[in-house]
Write an enzyme that holds these catalytic residues in place. Structure first.
Site, PDB file in Angstrom:
ATOM      1  N   HIS A  47       0.802  -1.222   0.000  1.00  0.00           N
ATOM      2  CA  HIS A  47       0.000   0.000   0.000  1.00  0.00           C
ATOM      3  C   HIS A  47       0.838   1.277   0.000  1.00  0.00           C
ATOM      4  O   HIS A  47       0.404   2.298  -0.519  1.00  0.00           O
ATOM      5  CB  HIS A  47      -1.019  -0.039   1.137  1.00  0.00           C
ATOM      6  CG  HIS A  47      -2.190  -0.882   0.753  1.00  0.00           C
ATOM      7  ND1 HIS A  47      -2.311  -2.199   1.116  1.00  0.00           N
ATOM      8  CD2 HIS A  47      -3.245  -0.619  -0.038  1.00  0.00           C
ATOM      9  CE1 HIS A  47      -3.402  -2.690   0.577  1.00  0.00           C
ATOM     10  NE2 HIS A  47      -4.000  -1.759  -0.123  1.00  0.00           N
TER      11      HIS A  47
ATOM     12  N   ASP B 172      -5.390  -7.214  -5.133  1.00  0.00           N
ATOM     13  CA  ASP B 172      -5.662  -8.348  -4.255  1.00  0.00           C
ATOM     14  C   ASP B 172      -6.052  -9.589  -5.045  1.00  0.00           C
ATOM     15  O   ASP B 172      -5.744 -10.707  -4.642  1.00  0.00           O
ATOM     16  CB  ASP B 172      -6.761  -7.993  -3.248  1.00  0.00           C
ATOM     17  CG  ASP B 172      -6.179  -7.245  -2.070  1.00  0.00           C
ATOM     18  OD1 ASP B 172      -5.176  -7.734  -1.517  1.00  0.00           O
ATOM     19  OD2 ASP B 172      -6.693  -6.179  -1.707  1.00  0.00           O
TER      20      ASP B 172
HETATM   21  C1  PEP Z   1      -7.056  -3.920  -5.154  1.00  0.00           C
HETATM   22  O1  PEP Z   1      -6.902  -4.810  -4.328  1.00  0.00           O
HETATM   23  O2  PEP Z   1      -6.851  -4.061  -6.377  1.00  0.00           O
HETATM   24  C2  PEP Z   1      -7.487  -2.583  -4.728  1.00  0.00           C
HETATM   25  C3  PEP Z   1      -7.756  -1.649  -5.598  1.00  0.00           C
HETATM   26  O3  PEP Z   1      -7.551  -2.360  -3.396  1.00  0.00           O
HETATM   27  P1  PEP Z   1      -6.279  -2.097  -2.449  1.00  0.00           P
HETATM   28  O4  PEP Z   1      -5.083  -2.000  -3.332  1.00  0.00           O
HETATM   29  O5  PEP Z   1      -6.561  -0.859  -1.705  1.00  0.00           O
HETATM   30  O6  PEP Z   1      -6.276  -3.309  -1.591  1.00  0.00           O
HETATM   31 MG    MG Z   2      -7.774  -4.606  -2.354  1.00  0.00          MG
END
Ligand code: PEP
Ligand code: MG
Length: 756
Positions: free
Chosen positions: A364, A629
């Protein structure tokens, strides 16, 4: 015994100040541990692709640095080629035997070579030799394999540096360290190392001006810890037998003793701040203890480190750094693990780049960096963080490389690329307000992902047609407690108002995994499979309904809100959330608010959700692919773990096919379908998504221009042909190659990286 020797060798190697000494302690350690006649280590120099003898015990020392072998030469080359141990009773009889007269090795018969392998690549070979002609026993082979595996990471850096000779002198200037791409772009700036209090080794060296004041601060911290130890000893004395609480007395004693204090003060007088000076002293002292053969005394090294950590925490709380240290204009934030809070502490506008020793492209922090359009490199595991504070750093966020103190030639090259990037950015600005439409008039909507910005003007300037993902958790991470309904209402309302009439998709709180809240922390052994996103909020309806109320109220008069649920893996989660939303709307209406039920959508980021789209359909209006994810869970690769980052590949055939399946399934059920994962931000991914027929692509703001240029320069027809071909490919390298060829055909390869 074996374990003791292993541990001692690993510790010695890791504590060595430079490669030369590290390799010397390695060969000495092995030589003694197994009673060898010879122990040598060869590393692969990637520039010449040769194996270079870097240290030996038992052969002629003048051969060090002189003996070089190609990979197809000699037995050492054979070990590297095969990536397997070679164990021979009589090396002379082997077809690959090559005699190096300069090493004086004629007399040795038995030969055992073990490869040193780092993430699948041979980086060196560890060799032992013996006078007798007798194969080495299995135990010895296992011992060397274990040792090589443990040390591969540390040893690897030498090979990667591309300059083994310089590494031997322990220099770090003009040296490249390899990490993973975090956020694209090139930048040069000044290193600002931040560290976790608990991590002694990451405390940086830092120059100070006021020596007297620093010594005073140091004494203050030491006295505080000493007092704490004395108090603890008294308290514990009531509960524990005397030998158990004696450790606290011993700590207090060590803090009164001369050498720890004197050595540190000498270093402070030399111009290093207290924390860095103490780190060096502690490292020196622990080394002395570690070299002792008595296991009891060796363990005292841990006590000294513990003591050091305590003092450093006190120093930190006295904020010596805040007084003497200012974040520079063009600072590059560097740390073992950069957190959202650390980012938040940097004065706005001064942060030019981010380097995190751990984590990977999908972490993140990297996503935040992309949202901030700041180049970032992740997983730079070999970066000597404690030695680079204040130095000049270049980040190549496309490749994940970091250059410390670049020389003039490198700097000139990088500056030319930075200029090229700026020109591209200017060009992209010109298309910001043109539609994302292909040459054959196929239109797709481009949204922006955010979570950081309270000011959305950069999004509008960049041509975002709405917000496809607002990560509300960032606001939660920046607070000291859960934000109130009013607090949230103000943020959401500001956002909806300034984007109006463009749509804004607010995602409900998605914490857990690698996103923690300081005020609501919990430990899990498997956080990415744990209490994350919707699972956590459904278990806390008071938190969830507060957020939903704030969102729904914020929408009054604007009507451009859509709500999206993260981490959904079953229908109960959708039903319960939908019911809670109904309830919230109803309650607000009863309270006299003129609210409507906004559209509700689900992120498709868990494989189970892919197969349940049809079941979710009656309860939702849209789905959005969370490719970050989804890649993690489809491929079973922790998005945060640099060790397996090579496997985290959204271009894998499984991913491409599953995304196509999601779009088809959503279409079948009349659901809007978008994507808000990072795959959309990659010009290569965008082509495929265009062909799949998604309604909207949402990405970090910095990627909008590039993706729009791709869309505007190709036809839907050619993207469709490309997708058809790609869908039957079995390997991601094949897929990438095909897409790159397509980009080149349309003169778009420069979008992937300046200089292309
Ligand atoms: C993802 O998982 O693609 C998403 C957009 O959410 P995050 O990256 O905040 O988990
Ligand atoms: Mg995600």
């Amino acid at each position: 015994m074996i374990l003791d020797s292993l541990r001692a060798i690993v510790q010695d190697v890791n504590a060595s100040p430079n490669l030369e000494e590290a390799m010397r302690s390695l060969v000495n350690g092995v030589f003694e541990a197994i009673n060898a006649n010879v122990c040598s280590v060869y590393l692969v120099d990637p520039v010449s692709e040769q194996l270079v003898l870097l240290a030996t015990e038992g052969l002629n020392q003048t051969a060090v640095g002189v003996i070089r072998l190609n990979l197809d030469e000699g037995l050492v080359g054979l070990v590297a080629q095969r990536g397997e141990p070679v164990n021979l009773a009589d090396a002379h009889k082997h077809a690959r035997y090559k005699l190096f007269t300069e090493a004086d090795e004629e007399e040795f018969h038995a030969f055992l070579g073990v490869p040193i392998i780092h993430y699948g690549e041979v980086v060196g070979v560890l060799v032992v030799q013996q006078l007798e002609s007798e194969r080495y026993q299995d135990d010895t082979v296992s011992f060397l394999i274990t040792l090589a595996a443990q040390l591969a990471g540390a040893i690897n850096q030498a090979g990667l540096s591309g300059d083994i000779a310089r590494m031997q002198r322990g220099e770090i200037l003009n040296k490249t360290y390899y990490g993973l791409p975090g956020s694209p772009g090139l930048v040069s700036g000044t290193a600002v190392v931040v560290y976790q209090h608990a991590d002694l080794d990451s405390v940086p060296d830092r120059k100070i001006k006021n020596v007297e004041r620093e010594i005073e601060i140091f004494h203050g911290a030491v006295n505080q810890v000493k007092e704490e130890m004395q108090n603890l000893s008294i308290q514990m004395g009531e509960i524990l037998p005397s030998e158990e609480h004696a450790v606290f007395d011993a700590y207090a004693l060590m803090l009164s003793s001369g050498s720890l204090l004197d050595d540190t003060i000498k270093r402070i007088e030399g111009g290093n701040w207290a924390a860095g000076s103490l780190r060096q002293t502690i490292q020196d002292h622990t080394q002395i203890f570690r070299e002792m053969s008595d296991p009891y005394l060796r363990e005292r090294a841990d006590d000294i480190r513990d003591l050091g950590r305590r003092v450093i925490m006190k120093l930190q709380s006295q904020k010596t750094d805040k007084n003497q240290w200012q974040f520079p204009e063009n600072g590059i934030l560097i740390g073992e693990e950069i957190t959202a809070t650390q980012l938040g502490e940097v004065p706005v506008g001064r942060l030019k780049g981010i380097i995190s020793v751990h984590g990977s492209t999908a972490s993140h922090v990297a996503i935040l960096a992309r949202a901030m359009q700041i180049p970032c490199s992740m997983g730079v595991v070999d970066l000597p963080v404690s030695r680079i504070d204040g130095l000049d750093i270049i980040i190549d966020g496309y490749e994940g490389q970091v250059i410390v103190e670049p020389d003039n030639e490198v700097r000139v090259h990088i500056e030319a690329l930075i200029l090229e990037e700026q020109q591209l950015a200017e060009e992209l600005k010109e298309i910001a307000h043109l539609p994302a439409e292909t040459t054959d008039n196929y239109r797709v909507t481009l949204f922006a992902n955010t979570g950081l910005l309270s000011d959305v003007s950069p999004l509008i300037i960049s041509g975002a047609e709405g917000i496809g993902l607002y990560r509300t958790e960032v606001m939660f991470q920046m607070r000291q407690q859960f934000p109130s309904e009013t607090d949230q209402l103000n943020v959401y309302r500001g956002l909806l108002e300034s984007m109006h009439p463009r749509p804004v998709i607010l995602r409900t709180l998605d914490v857990g995994g690698d996103k923690a809240l300081d005020y609501f922390s919990f430990e899990e052994s498997n956080p990415f499979l744990g209490w994350r996103g919707i699972r956590l909020t459904l278990d806390h309806p008071e938190i969830f309904s507060t957020q939903l109320r704030a969102m729904v109220r914020a929408n009054i008069g604007f009507n451009n809100l859509e709500i999206m649920l993260p981490m959904v893996s079953n229908i109960q989660e959708v039903k319960q959330s939908s019911a809670l939303l109904d309830q919230v709307v109803e309650e607000l209406q009863e309270e006299g608010f003129d609210v409507v039920r906004p559209k509700l959508g689900v992120m498709i980021e868990v494989p189970a959700a892919v197969l349940l789209i049809g079941s979710f359909a009656p309860y939702i209006d849209f789905v959005s692919i969370g490719s970050n994810d989804l890649t993690q869970y489809m491929l079973a690769v922790d998005r945060n773990n640099e060790r397996v980052s090579r496997l985290f590949d959204s271009f894998s055939p499984a991913m491409v096919r599953v995304m196509k399946q999601i779009v088809d399934e959503a279409r079948k059920h009349d659901l809007h379908v978008g994507i808000c994962g990072e795959f959309a931000a990659d010009p290569m991914g965008a082509i495929l998504l265009l062909a799949m027929g998604l309604d909207s692509l949402s990405m970090s703001v910095g990627a909008l221009g590039r993706v729009k240029r791709v869309v505007r320069n190709i036809s839907k027809e050619s993207a469709d042909i490309l997708l058809e071909e790609v869908l039957v490919m079995d390997e991601s390298t094949q897929i990438r190659r095909r897409i790159i060829a397509e980009l080149k055909k349309h003169d778009l390869a420069g979008l992937l990286r300046a200089g292309n």
